[in-house]
Each structure stands twice: as structure tokens, then as C-alpha cells.
Design an enzyme around this catalytic site. Sequence first.
Site, PDB file in Angstrom:
ATOM      1  N   LYS A  54       0.841  -1.206   0.000  1.00 12.13           N
ATOM      2  CA  LYS A  54       0.000   0.000   0.000  1.00 12.13           C
ATOM      3  C   LYS A  54       0.873   1.252   0.000  1.00 12.13           C
ATOM      4  CE  LYS A  54      -3.916  -2.273   2.165  1.00 12.13           C
ATOM      5  NZ  LYS A  54      -4.554  -2.736   3.387  1.00 12.13           N
ATOM      6  N   GLN A  98      -4.827  -1.292   9.553  1.00 12.24           N
ATOM      7  CA  GLN A  98      -4.742  -2.640   8.977  1.00 12.24           C
ATOM      8  C   GLN A  98      -5.376  -3.663   9.924  1.00 12.24           C
ATOM      9  OE1 GLN A  98      -3.440  -3.393   5.819  1.00 12.24           O
ATOM     10  NE2 GLN A  98      -4.283  -5.414   6.244  1.00 12.24           N
ATOM     11  N   ASP A 121     -11.265   2.926   4.058  1.00 13.09           N
ATOM     12  CA  ASP A 121     -11.683   1.521   3.971  1.00 13.09           C
ATOM     13  C   ASP A 121     -13.209   1.413   3.913  1.00 13.09           C
ATOM     14  OD1 ASP A 121      -9.846  -0.487   3.688  1.00 13.09           O
ATOM     15  OD2 ASP A 121      -9.381  -0.664   5.826  1.00 13.09           O
TER      16      ASP A 121
END
Length: 296
Positions: A54, A98, A121
Site C-alpha cells: 500500500k 490494517q 476503507d
Amino acid sequence: MVAQVIDGKAFAAKVRAQVADQVAKLKEENGITPGLAVVLVGEDPASQVYVRSKGKQTVEVGMNSYEHKLDADTSEEDLLALIDKLNNDPAVHGILVQLPLPKHLNEDLVINSIDPAKDVDGFHISNVGLLGTGQKSMVPCTPLGCLMMLRDYHGSLSGMDAVVIGRSNIVGKPMAQLLLGDSCTVTIAHSRTKDLPDVVRRADIVVAAVGRPEMVPGDWIKEGATVIDVGINRIERDGKNKLVGDVDYASAAERAGAITPVPGGVGPMTIACLLANTLTACCRANGLPEPEGLTA
Ligand code: NDP
């Protein structure tokens, strides 16, 4: 019929190029550089790989990447304090924590402490509610990637019968909401669904997000249907480690009109959509028009 392969790797490269163009424009015309903060708690090897990837792709499209690596025993208080700092940092437009988090941390509490406008997200309860009511939200990256590929292949999805296999909060449910938003007639199937083969056989679009290797055989697929395989399953075959989807690719490709392979289908789209979401969040934060074709 031999299915057209929907090349997620190539499509993701196209999305990243679009994002990079828009980022360059933002810098030149507005003096703004989008920034993505990624928070990793602990040393889960798979998470470390994702976070590295990422960060690398964020920099490649010209955005700022801020990586925060915290010890596995970080307290909830310290993690929430970091998120608060990032929420208030104007250089940070997207925040991603994460998952999974170590067991002592409350995932819902942590995710819902992120500013919904920076929740790239799309897991914050406000974004879930906004998506569910058809309002502007941050959309979870994997289903957004699936939607982009479907729109690219079909143009309009209006009136199509879609079946989503799997009802998780991160893939199945948001995927179904997005397809509904594009006027599909949507069925959500799960482990208690009666006669799954029959349900799948009715679908013009099948999205499989189950996590069971090659569970969907070709004879469940309606002739000419579009198959989006979200599953990522590691198996051992002929003494070798292999990555396979939730769909039996070989037999499904003989009946489908189009299909995503695993690897090289949905997977690469997920990070590309994370970058797209960061750009969208940055544009919204600065009152600028949203990038075209990169949102739901
Ligand atoms: P979850 O385990 O959270 O959800 C799986 C879903 O599949 C559940 O709703 C479950 O039903 C359903 N299910 C399980 N067994 C069956 C069955 N026999 N028949 C019908 N439905 C069944 O998984 P995720 O949604 O998180 O992920 C799904 C897959 O997608 C995984 O392989 C994952 O690795 C992959 N993935 C890929 C991503 C990418 O970037 N490409 C990103 C995220 C996930 P029930 O609710 O009834 O238990």
C-alpha cells in the site's frame, strides 16, 4: 462459450494512472498533495506485506504515505490517541488501520474512532449507513473494485439479476448495496441458503466472496453470465502452493461470458481503489469536484 477474461491487473494499472493524473493536477493547480496514513499494530506477516505494498503504490501515484508501525502490545488508549492525531492532521486525507488487530484491541471501537470523511476503507458505521441509504459515502475498496470492473464490462447494470455469495461486512453486504445502487435485482446467498446451485444459475452476475477454494463449479453458472471471483485461497496441489478463487475457474470459464481470474482479478483492484478513495477524500476535504469514474 469461452469467457472473456476480465484482467484486473491491467484495469488496476489504468485506475492507478487515472489517480496519478488527478494527483498531479491537484498539486499543480491547487498546491495540494493527498496523504494516506496506514496504521499497523503488531507483526502479522501477511499484514506487513499488505502495508508495504500500500505504501509503495501510494508513493508511486504521487501521494504522501505515512506509515505508523506500533508494537503488538500497544494499548487501546495509545492507538486511539494516534487516530485522533491523524483525524486532526490536515495533511492526512485517508486513514487505514490494517486488520486484523491484536485480540486485546476492540476493532469496532478503533474503526469507529476514525473520522468518517477519512475512513478510506469504508468500514466506519456512518459510511455503512450512508451506503445502505444510497448516500455519498466512502465505499469499501474490494466491492468498489468489483463494481468498477462490472461497469467497465457492461456499461449499465440496470435490471440485471445479481447473486452475491457471502454476507460479510467488508465484501458481501457492501457489494450487494452497490449492485442495488446500480439497479440490479440482488440476491445475497450465504451458508444457510437453500439450493445455492439453483440460486446461482439464475444470475446474470455472480460475485463469489466465500473463502472456500473452487466451491462454485461451472455447471452452476448461467451461460453468458459475468463471474467476479473475490476469493483468495491458498491450496497445495501437485506438491506446489497455489492461489485459487472461490470459483472453479476452468469449468466456469467454459460457460461464463466474462470472468475474473485468481490471481490477477479482483485482488489488484483493492489497493487501486484505496488510492482512488484517498483521492476522493482529499477532493471532498478541499471542496473540489470528485474524480470522475473513481467513485460509486
Ligand atoms: P467471511 O469469512 O467474512 O465471509 C464468508 C461468507 O461466505 C459468509 O457470509 C458465509 O456465510 C459465506 N459462506 C461460507 N460457506 C458458505 C457456503 N458453503 N455456501 C454459501 N456461503 C458460504 O469472508 P470475507 O467476505 O472476508 O472474504 C471472502 C473471500 O474473499 C476470502 O477468500 C477472502 O480472502 C477474500 N477477500 C479478497 C479480497 C481481495 O482483495 N481480493 C479482500 C477481502 C476478502 P455465513 O455468513 O452464513 O457464515
